[in-house]
Design an enzyme around this catalytic site. Structure first.
Site, PDB file in Angstrom:
ATOM      1  N   HIS A   1      -9.362  -2.996  -5.537  1.00  0.00           N
ATOM      2  CA  HIS A   1      -9.992  -3.672  -4.400  1.00  0.00           C
ATOM      3  C   HIS A   1     -11.214  -2.846  -3.995  1.00  0.00           C
ATOM      4  O   HIS A   1     -11.235  -1.630  -4.184  1.00  0.00           O
ATOM      5  CB  HIS A   1      -8.953  -3.692  -3.264  1.00  0.00           C
ATOM      6  CG  HIS A   1      -9.321  -4.479  -2.062  1.00  0.00           C
ATOM      7  ND1 HIS A   1     -10.149  -3.988  -1.068  1.00  0.00           N
ATOM      8  CD2 HIS A   1      -8.956  -5.718  -1.661  1.00  0.00           C
ATOM      9  CE1 HIS A   1     -10.257  -4.890  -0.110  1.00  0.00           C
ATOM     10  NE2 HIS A   1      -9.552  -5.953  -0.447  1.00  0.00           N
TER      11      HIS A   1
ATOM     12  N   GLN B   1      -0.698  -3.966  -1.453  1.00  0.00           N
ATOM     13  CA  GLN B   1       0.060  -5.137  -1.933  1.00  0.00           C
ATOM     14  C   GLN B   1       1.464  -4.781  -2.412  1.00  0.00           C
ATOM     15  O   GLN B   1       2.211  -5.664  -2.824  1.00  0.00           O
ATOM     16  CB  GLN B   1      -0.704  -5.839  -3.064  1.00  0.00           C
ATOM     17  CG  GLN B   1      -2.046  -6.410  -2.647  1.00  0.00           C
ATOM     18  CD  GLN B   1      -1.935  -7.536  -1.617  1.00  0.00           C
ATOM     19  OE1 GLN B   1      -0.869  -8.128  -1.433  1.00  0.00           O
ATOM     20  NE2 GLN B   1      -3.021  -7.819  -0.942  1.00  0.00           N
TER      21      GLN B   1
ATOM     22  N   LYS C   1      -0.232  -6.935   6.481  1.00  0.00           N
ATOM     23  CA  LYS C   1       0.225  -7.735   5.333  1.00  0.00           C
ATOM     24  C   LYS C   1       1.751  -7.748   5.241  1.00  0.00           C
ATOM     25  O   LYS C   1       2.324  -8.307   4.308  1.00  0.00           O
ATOM     26  CB  LYS C   1      -0.360  -7.162   4.036  1.00  0.00           C
ATOM     27  CG  LYS C   1      -1.884  -7.270   3.956  1.00  0.00           C
ATOM     28  CD  LYS C   1      -2.379  -6.649   2.677  1.00  0.00           C
ATOM     29  CE  LYS C   1      -3.854  -6.376   2.682  1.00  0.00           C
ATOM     30  NZ  LYS C   1      -4.680  -7.581   2.559  1.00  0.00           N
TER      31      LYS C   1
ATOM     32  N   ASP D   1      -3.193   2.833  -3.912  1.00  0.00           N
ATOM     33  CA  ASP D   1      -3.457   1.774  -2.948  1.00  0.00           C
ATOM     34  C   ASP D   1      -2.192   0.927  -2.869  1.00  0.00           C
ATOM     35  O   ASP D   1      -1.862   0.180  -3.805  1.00  0.00           O
ATOM     36  CB  ASP D   1      -4.661   0.949  -3.426  1.00  0.00           C
ATOM     37  CG  ASP D   1      -4.896  -0.288  -2.560  1.00  0.00           C
ATOM     38  OD1 ASP D   1      -4.041  -0.609  -1.722  1.00  0.00           O
ATOM     39  OD2 ASP D   1      -5.937  -0.931  -2.760  1.00  0.00           O
TER      40      ASP D   1
ATOM     41  N   CYS E   1     -12.420  -9.497  -2.853  1.00  0.00           N
ATOM     42  CA  CYS E   1     -12.860  -8.090  -2.745  1.00  0.00           C
ATOM     43  C   CYS E   1     -12.613  -7.323  -4.037  1.00  0.00           C
ATOM     44  O   CYS E   1     -12.263  -6.140  -4.009  1.00  0.00           O
ATOM     45  CB  CYS E   1     -12.199  -7.373  -1.567  1.00  0.00           C
ATOM     46  SG  CYS E   1     -12.576  -8.104   0.015  1.00  0.00           S
TER      47      CYS E   1
HETATM   48  N1  PMP Z   1      -6.274  -2.962  -1.319  1.00  0.00           N
HETATM   49  C1  PMP Z   1      -5.731  -4.114  -1.688  1.00  0.00           C
HETATM   50  C2  PMP Z   1      -5.076  -4.210  -3.029  1.00  0.00           C
HETATM   51  C3  PMP Z   1      -5.756  -5.199  -0.820  1.00  0.00           C
HETATM   52  O1  PMP Z   1      -5.223  -6.359  -1.191  1.00  0.00           O
HETATM   53  C4  PMP Z   1      -6.367  -5.057   0.456  1.00  0.00           C
HETATM   54  C5  PMP Z   1      -6.445  -6.213   1.422  1.00  0.00           C
HETATM   55  N2  PMP Z   1      -6.952  -7.393   0.879  1.00  0.00           N
HETATM   56  C6  PMP Z   1      -6.928  -3.823   0.782  1.00  0.00           C
HETATM   57  C7  PMP Z   1      -6.845  -2.800  -0.113  1.00  0.00           C
HETATM   58  C8  PMP Z   1      -7.603  -3.590   2.095  1.00  0.00           C
HETATM   59  O2  PMP Z   1      -6.676  -3.651   3.124  1.00  0.00           O
HETATM   60  P1  PMP Z   1      -7.138  -3.663   4.659  1.00  0.00           P
HETATM   61  O3  PMP Z   1      -8.211  -4.691   4.762  1.00  0.00           O
HETATM   62  O4  PMP Z   1      -5.902  -4.028   5.384  1.00  0.00           O
HETATM   63  O5  PMP Z   1      -7.621  -2.291   4.973  1.00  0.00           O
END
Ligand code: PMP
Length: 408
Positions: A122, A202, A225, A199, A363
């Protein structure tokens, strides 16, 4: 499978109608809905215990501090952290990763060093490392993915040959659903002398997570999430690393002593929690964890994986649909395209049937380039979804196909 009819009654928003239809919420990888227990925990905190934490000498402030610190203990238990002090509350994954890049990275990465990320990361696990590498004159190395959407282990090995300072990867991909072999990746990186950043955005909501078994150095996740409020989350890290790291934000609460020209730092984790923290987020996160633990994370994972399996099976039967990501070792994320219908158009049409899906690059632009698409549609499941939701999705996609004349 989980008792979804019963669970849905815990989520007030799911009583909503969308264009006269039952709301079928399938954008859980972006954010989950919140159960009444979480909403009530937040309200209860403000009604009964609100004060600023760690400062007051009066009873109310002690109660607020106790609530905040109890949430830390709960998070530590939930991911099996090394100690409760290994949990630094943040606004979520993005802030957690920026904390590591801004603190550990600035102190340890130098000109000529390399930092490794993967092509399925991401943006929040890519951009902070780009900023760091540009500032330091270090090299950012992106590991390729295989045709079926996994981290290419041969290329990972090559990246490790350069003895990187730090290796970052997602436990679960938000754009492919791939569940990566995080413990193995961490072990390989450690053997090459690197520090690892996982990370967990998910994975934490959807799998049983054990950071000690993963043996990663840093683990980042977001509460929103996983049934908790927006702006909740944590960085979980090996205590010795946190102890040695410089602060990230300067301000109240993160100091021990302040002189005119210098300061000394508070103990970990407070050294990284400058300013008034988001107590309602911590309290809500604790309630969310209690809710998930009541269901059992193994059952949660099983439930979503089964929904993804059924969705992939049924969507694949529609001519013109392409599903992305591996066929096994995957979480409840189902990315797809449908002929040449733009995913945004697909999402708009599905909304008419009350179906909320995501469309876009999620993203993960470097990944989209490798997949050869600008965007995908993505259905992502959680505890309150069931096979009925999959059927509503599939028939809405079929209807959209008729509307757009796919296959042409
Ligand atoms: N990493 C991954 C794999 C994600 O799916 C997300 C959220 N879409 C993020 C990081 C970023 O998370 P946040 O916007 O809650 O900081």
């Amino acid at each position: 499978m989980l008792e979804t009819q019963k669970l849905r009654r815990d989520f007030p928003i799911l009583e909503r109608q969308e264009n006269g239809k039952r709301l079928v919420y399938l954008d859980n990888a972006a954010t989950s809905q919140k159960p009444r227990k979480v909403l009530e925990a937040i309200e209860h905190y403000y009604r009964c215990h609100n004060a600023n934490v760690h400062r007051g000498a009066y009873g109310l402030a002690v109660e607020a501090t106790d609530a905040y610190e109890a949430a830390r203990t709960t998070v530590a238990r939930f991911v099996n952290a090394w100690t409760r002090e290994a949990v630094v509350f943040t606004r979520g994954t993005t802030e957690s990763i920026n904390l590591v890049a801004g603190s550990w990275g600035r102190a340890n990465v130098q000109r000529g060093d390399s930092v490794v990320v993967t092509a399925m990361d991401h943006h929040s696990n890519i951009v902070p490392w780009q900023i760091l590498c540009q500032e330091k004159g270090a090299k950012l190395r992106m590991v390729e993915i295989t045709a079926d959407g996994r981290i290419d282990l041969a290329d990972y090995g090559k990246a490790l040959d350069a003895k990187p300072k730090l290796v970052a990867f997602p436990y679960v991909s938000n754009s492919l659903g791939t569940v990566n072999p995080a413990a193995q990746l961490s072990k390989l990186a450690h053997a090459a002398g690197a520090v690892t950043v996982v990370d967990g955005a998910q994975s934490t909501p959807h799998l049983r997570v054990d950071v000690q078994a993963l043996d990663c150095d840093f683990y980042a996740f977001s509460g929103h999430k996983m049934l908790a409020p927006m702006g909740s989350g944590a960085l979980v890290a090996k205590p010795a690393l946190l102890d040695a790291m410089p602060p990230y934000h300067g301000g109240g609460e993160m100091i021990e002593r302040v002189w005119d020209d210098r300061s000394t730092w508070n103990k970990v984790p407070h050294k990284f929690e400058g300013g008034t923290p988001n107590v309602e987020a911590a309290v809500g996160l604790e309630a969310a964890i209690a809710y998930l633990e009541h269901l059992g994370m193994d059952r949660v994972a099983e439930h979503e994986q089964e929904l993804a399996r059924v969705a992939i099976e049924r969507l694949s039967q529609i001519e013109g649909v392409t599903i992305y990501g591996p066929r096994d070792h995957r979480a409840g994320v189902v990315p797809f395209t449908y002929g040449d219908v733009h995913p945004h158009d697909l999402a708009t049409i599905l909304d008419r049937d009350g179906v909320c899906i995501r469309a876009g690059h999620h993203c993960t632009q470097p990944l989209m380039r490798r997949l050869g698409v600008a965007a995908t549609a993505r259905a992502s499941f959680y505890i309150y979804n069931d096979v009925d939701d999959v059927d509503v999705l599939v028939s809405a996609v079929r209807k959209a196909g008729e509307l757009f004349g796919v296959p042409a």
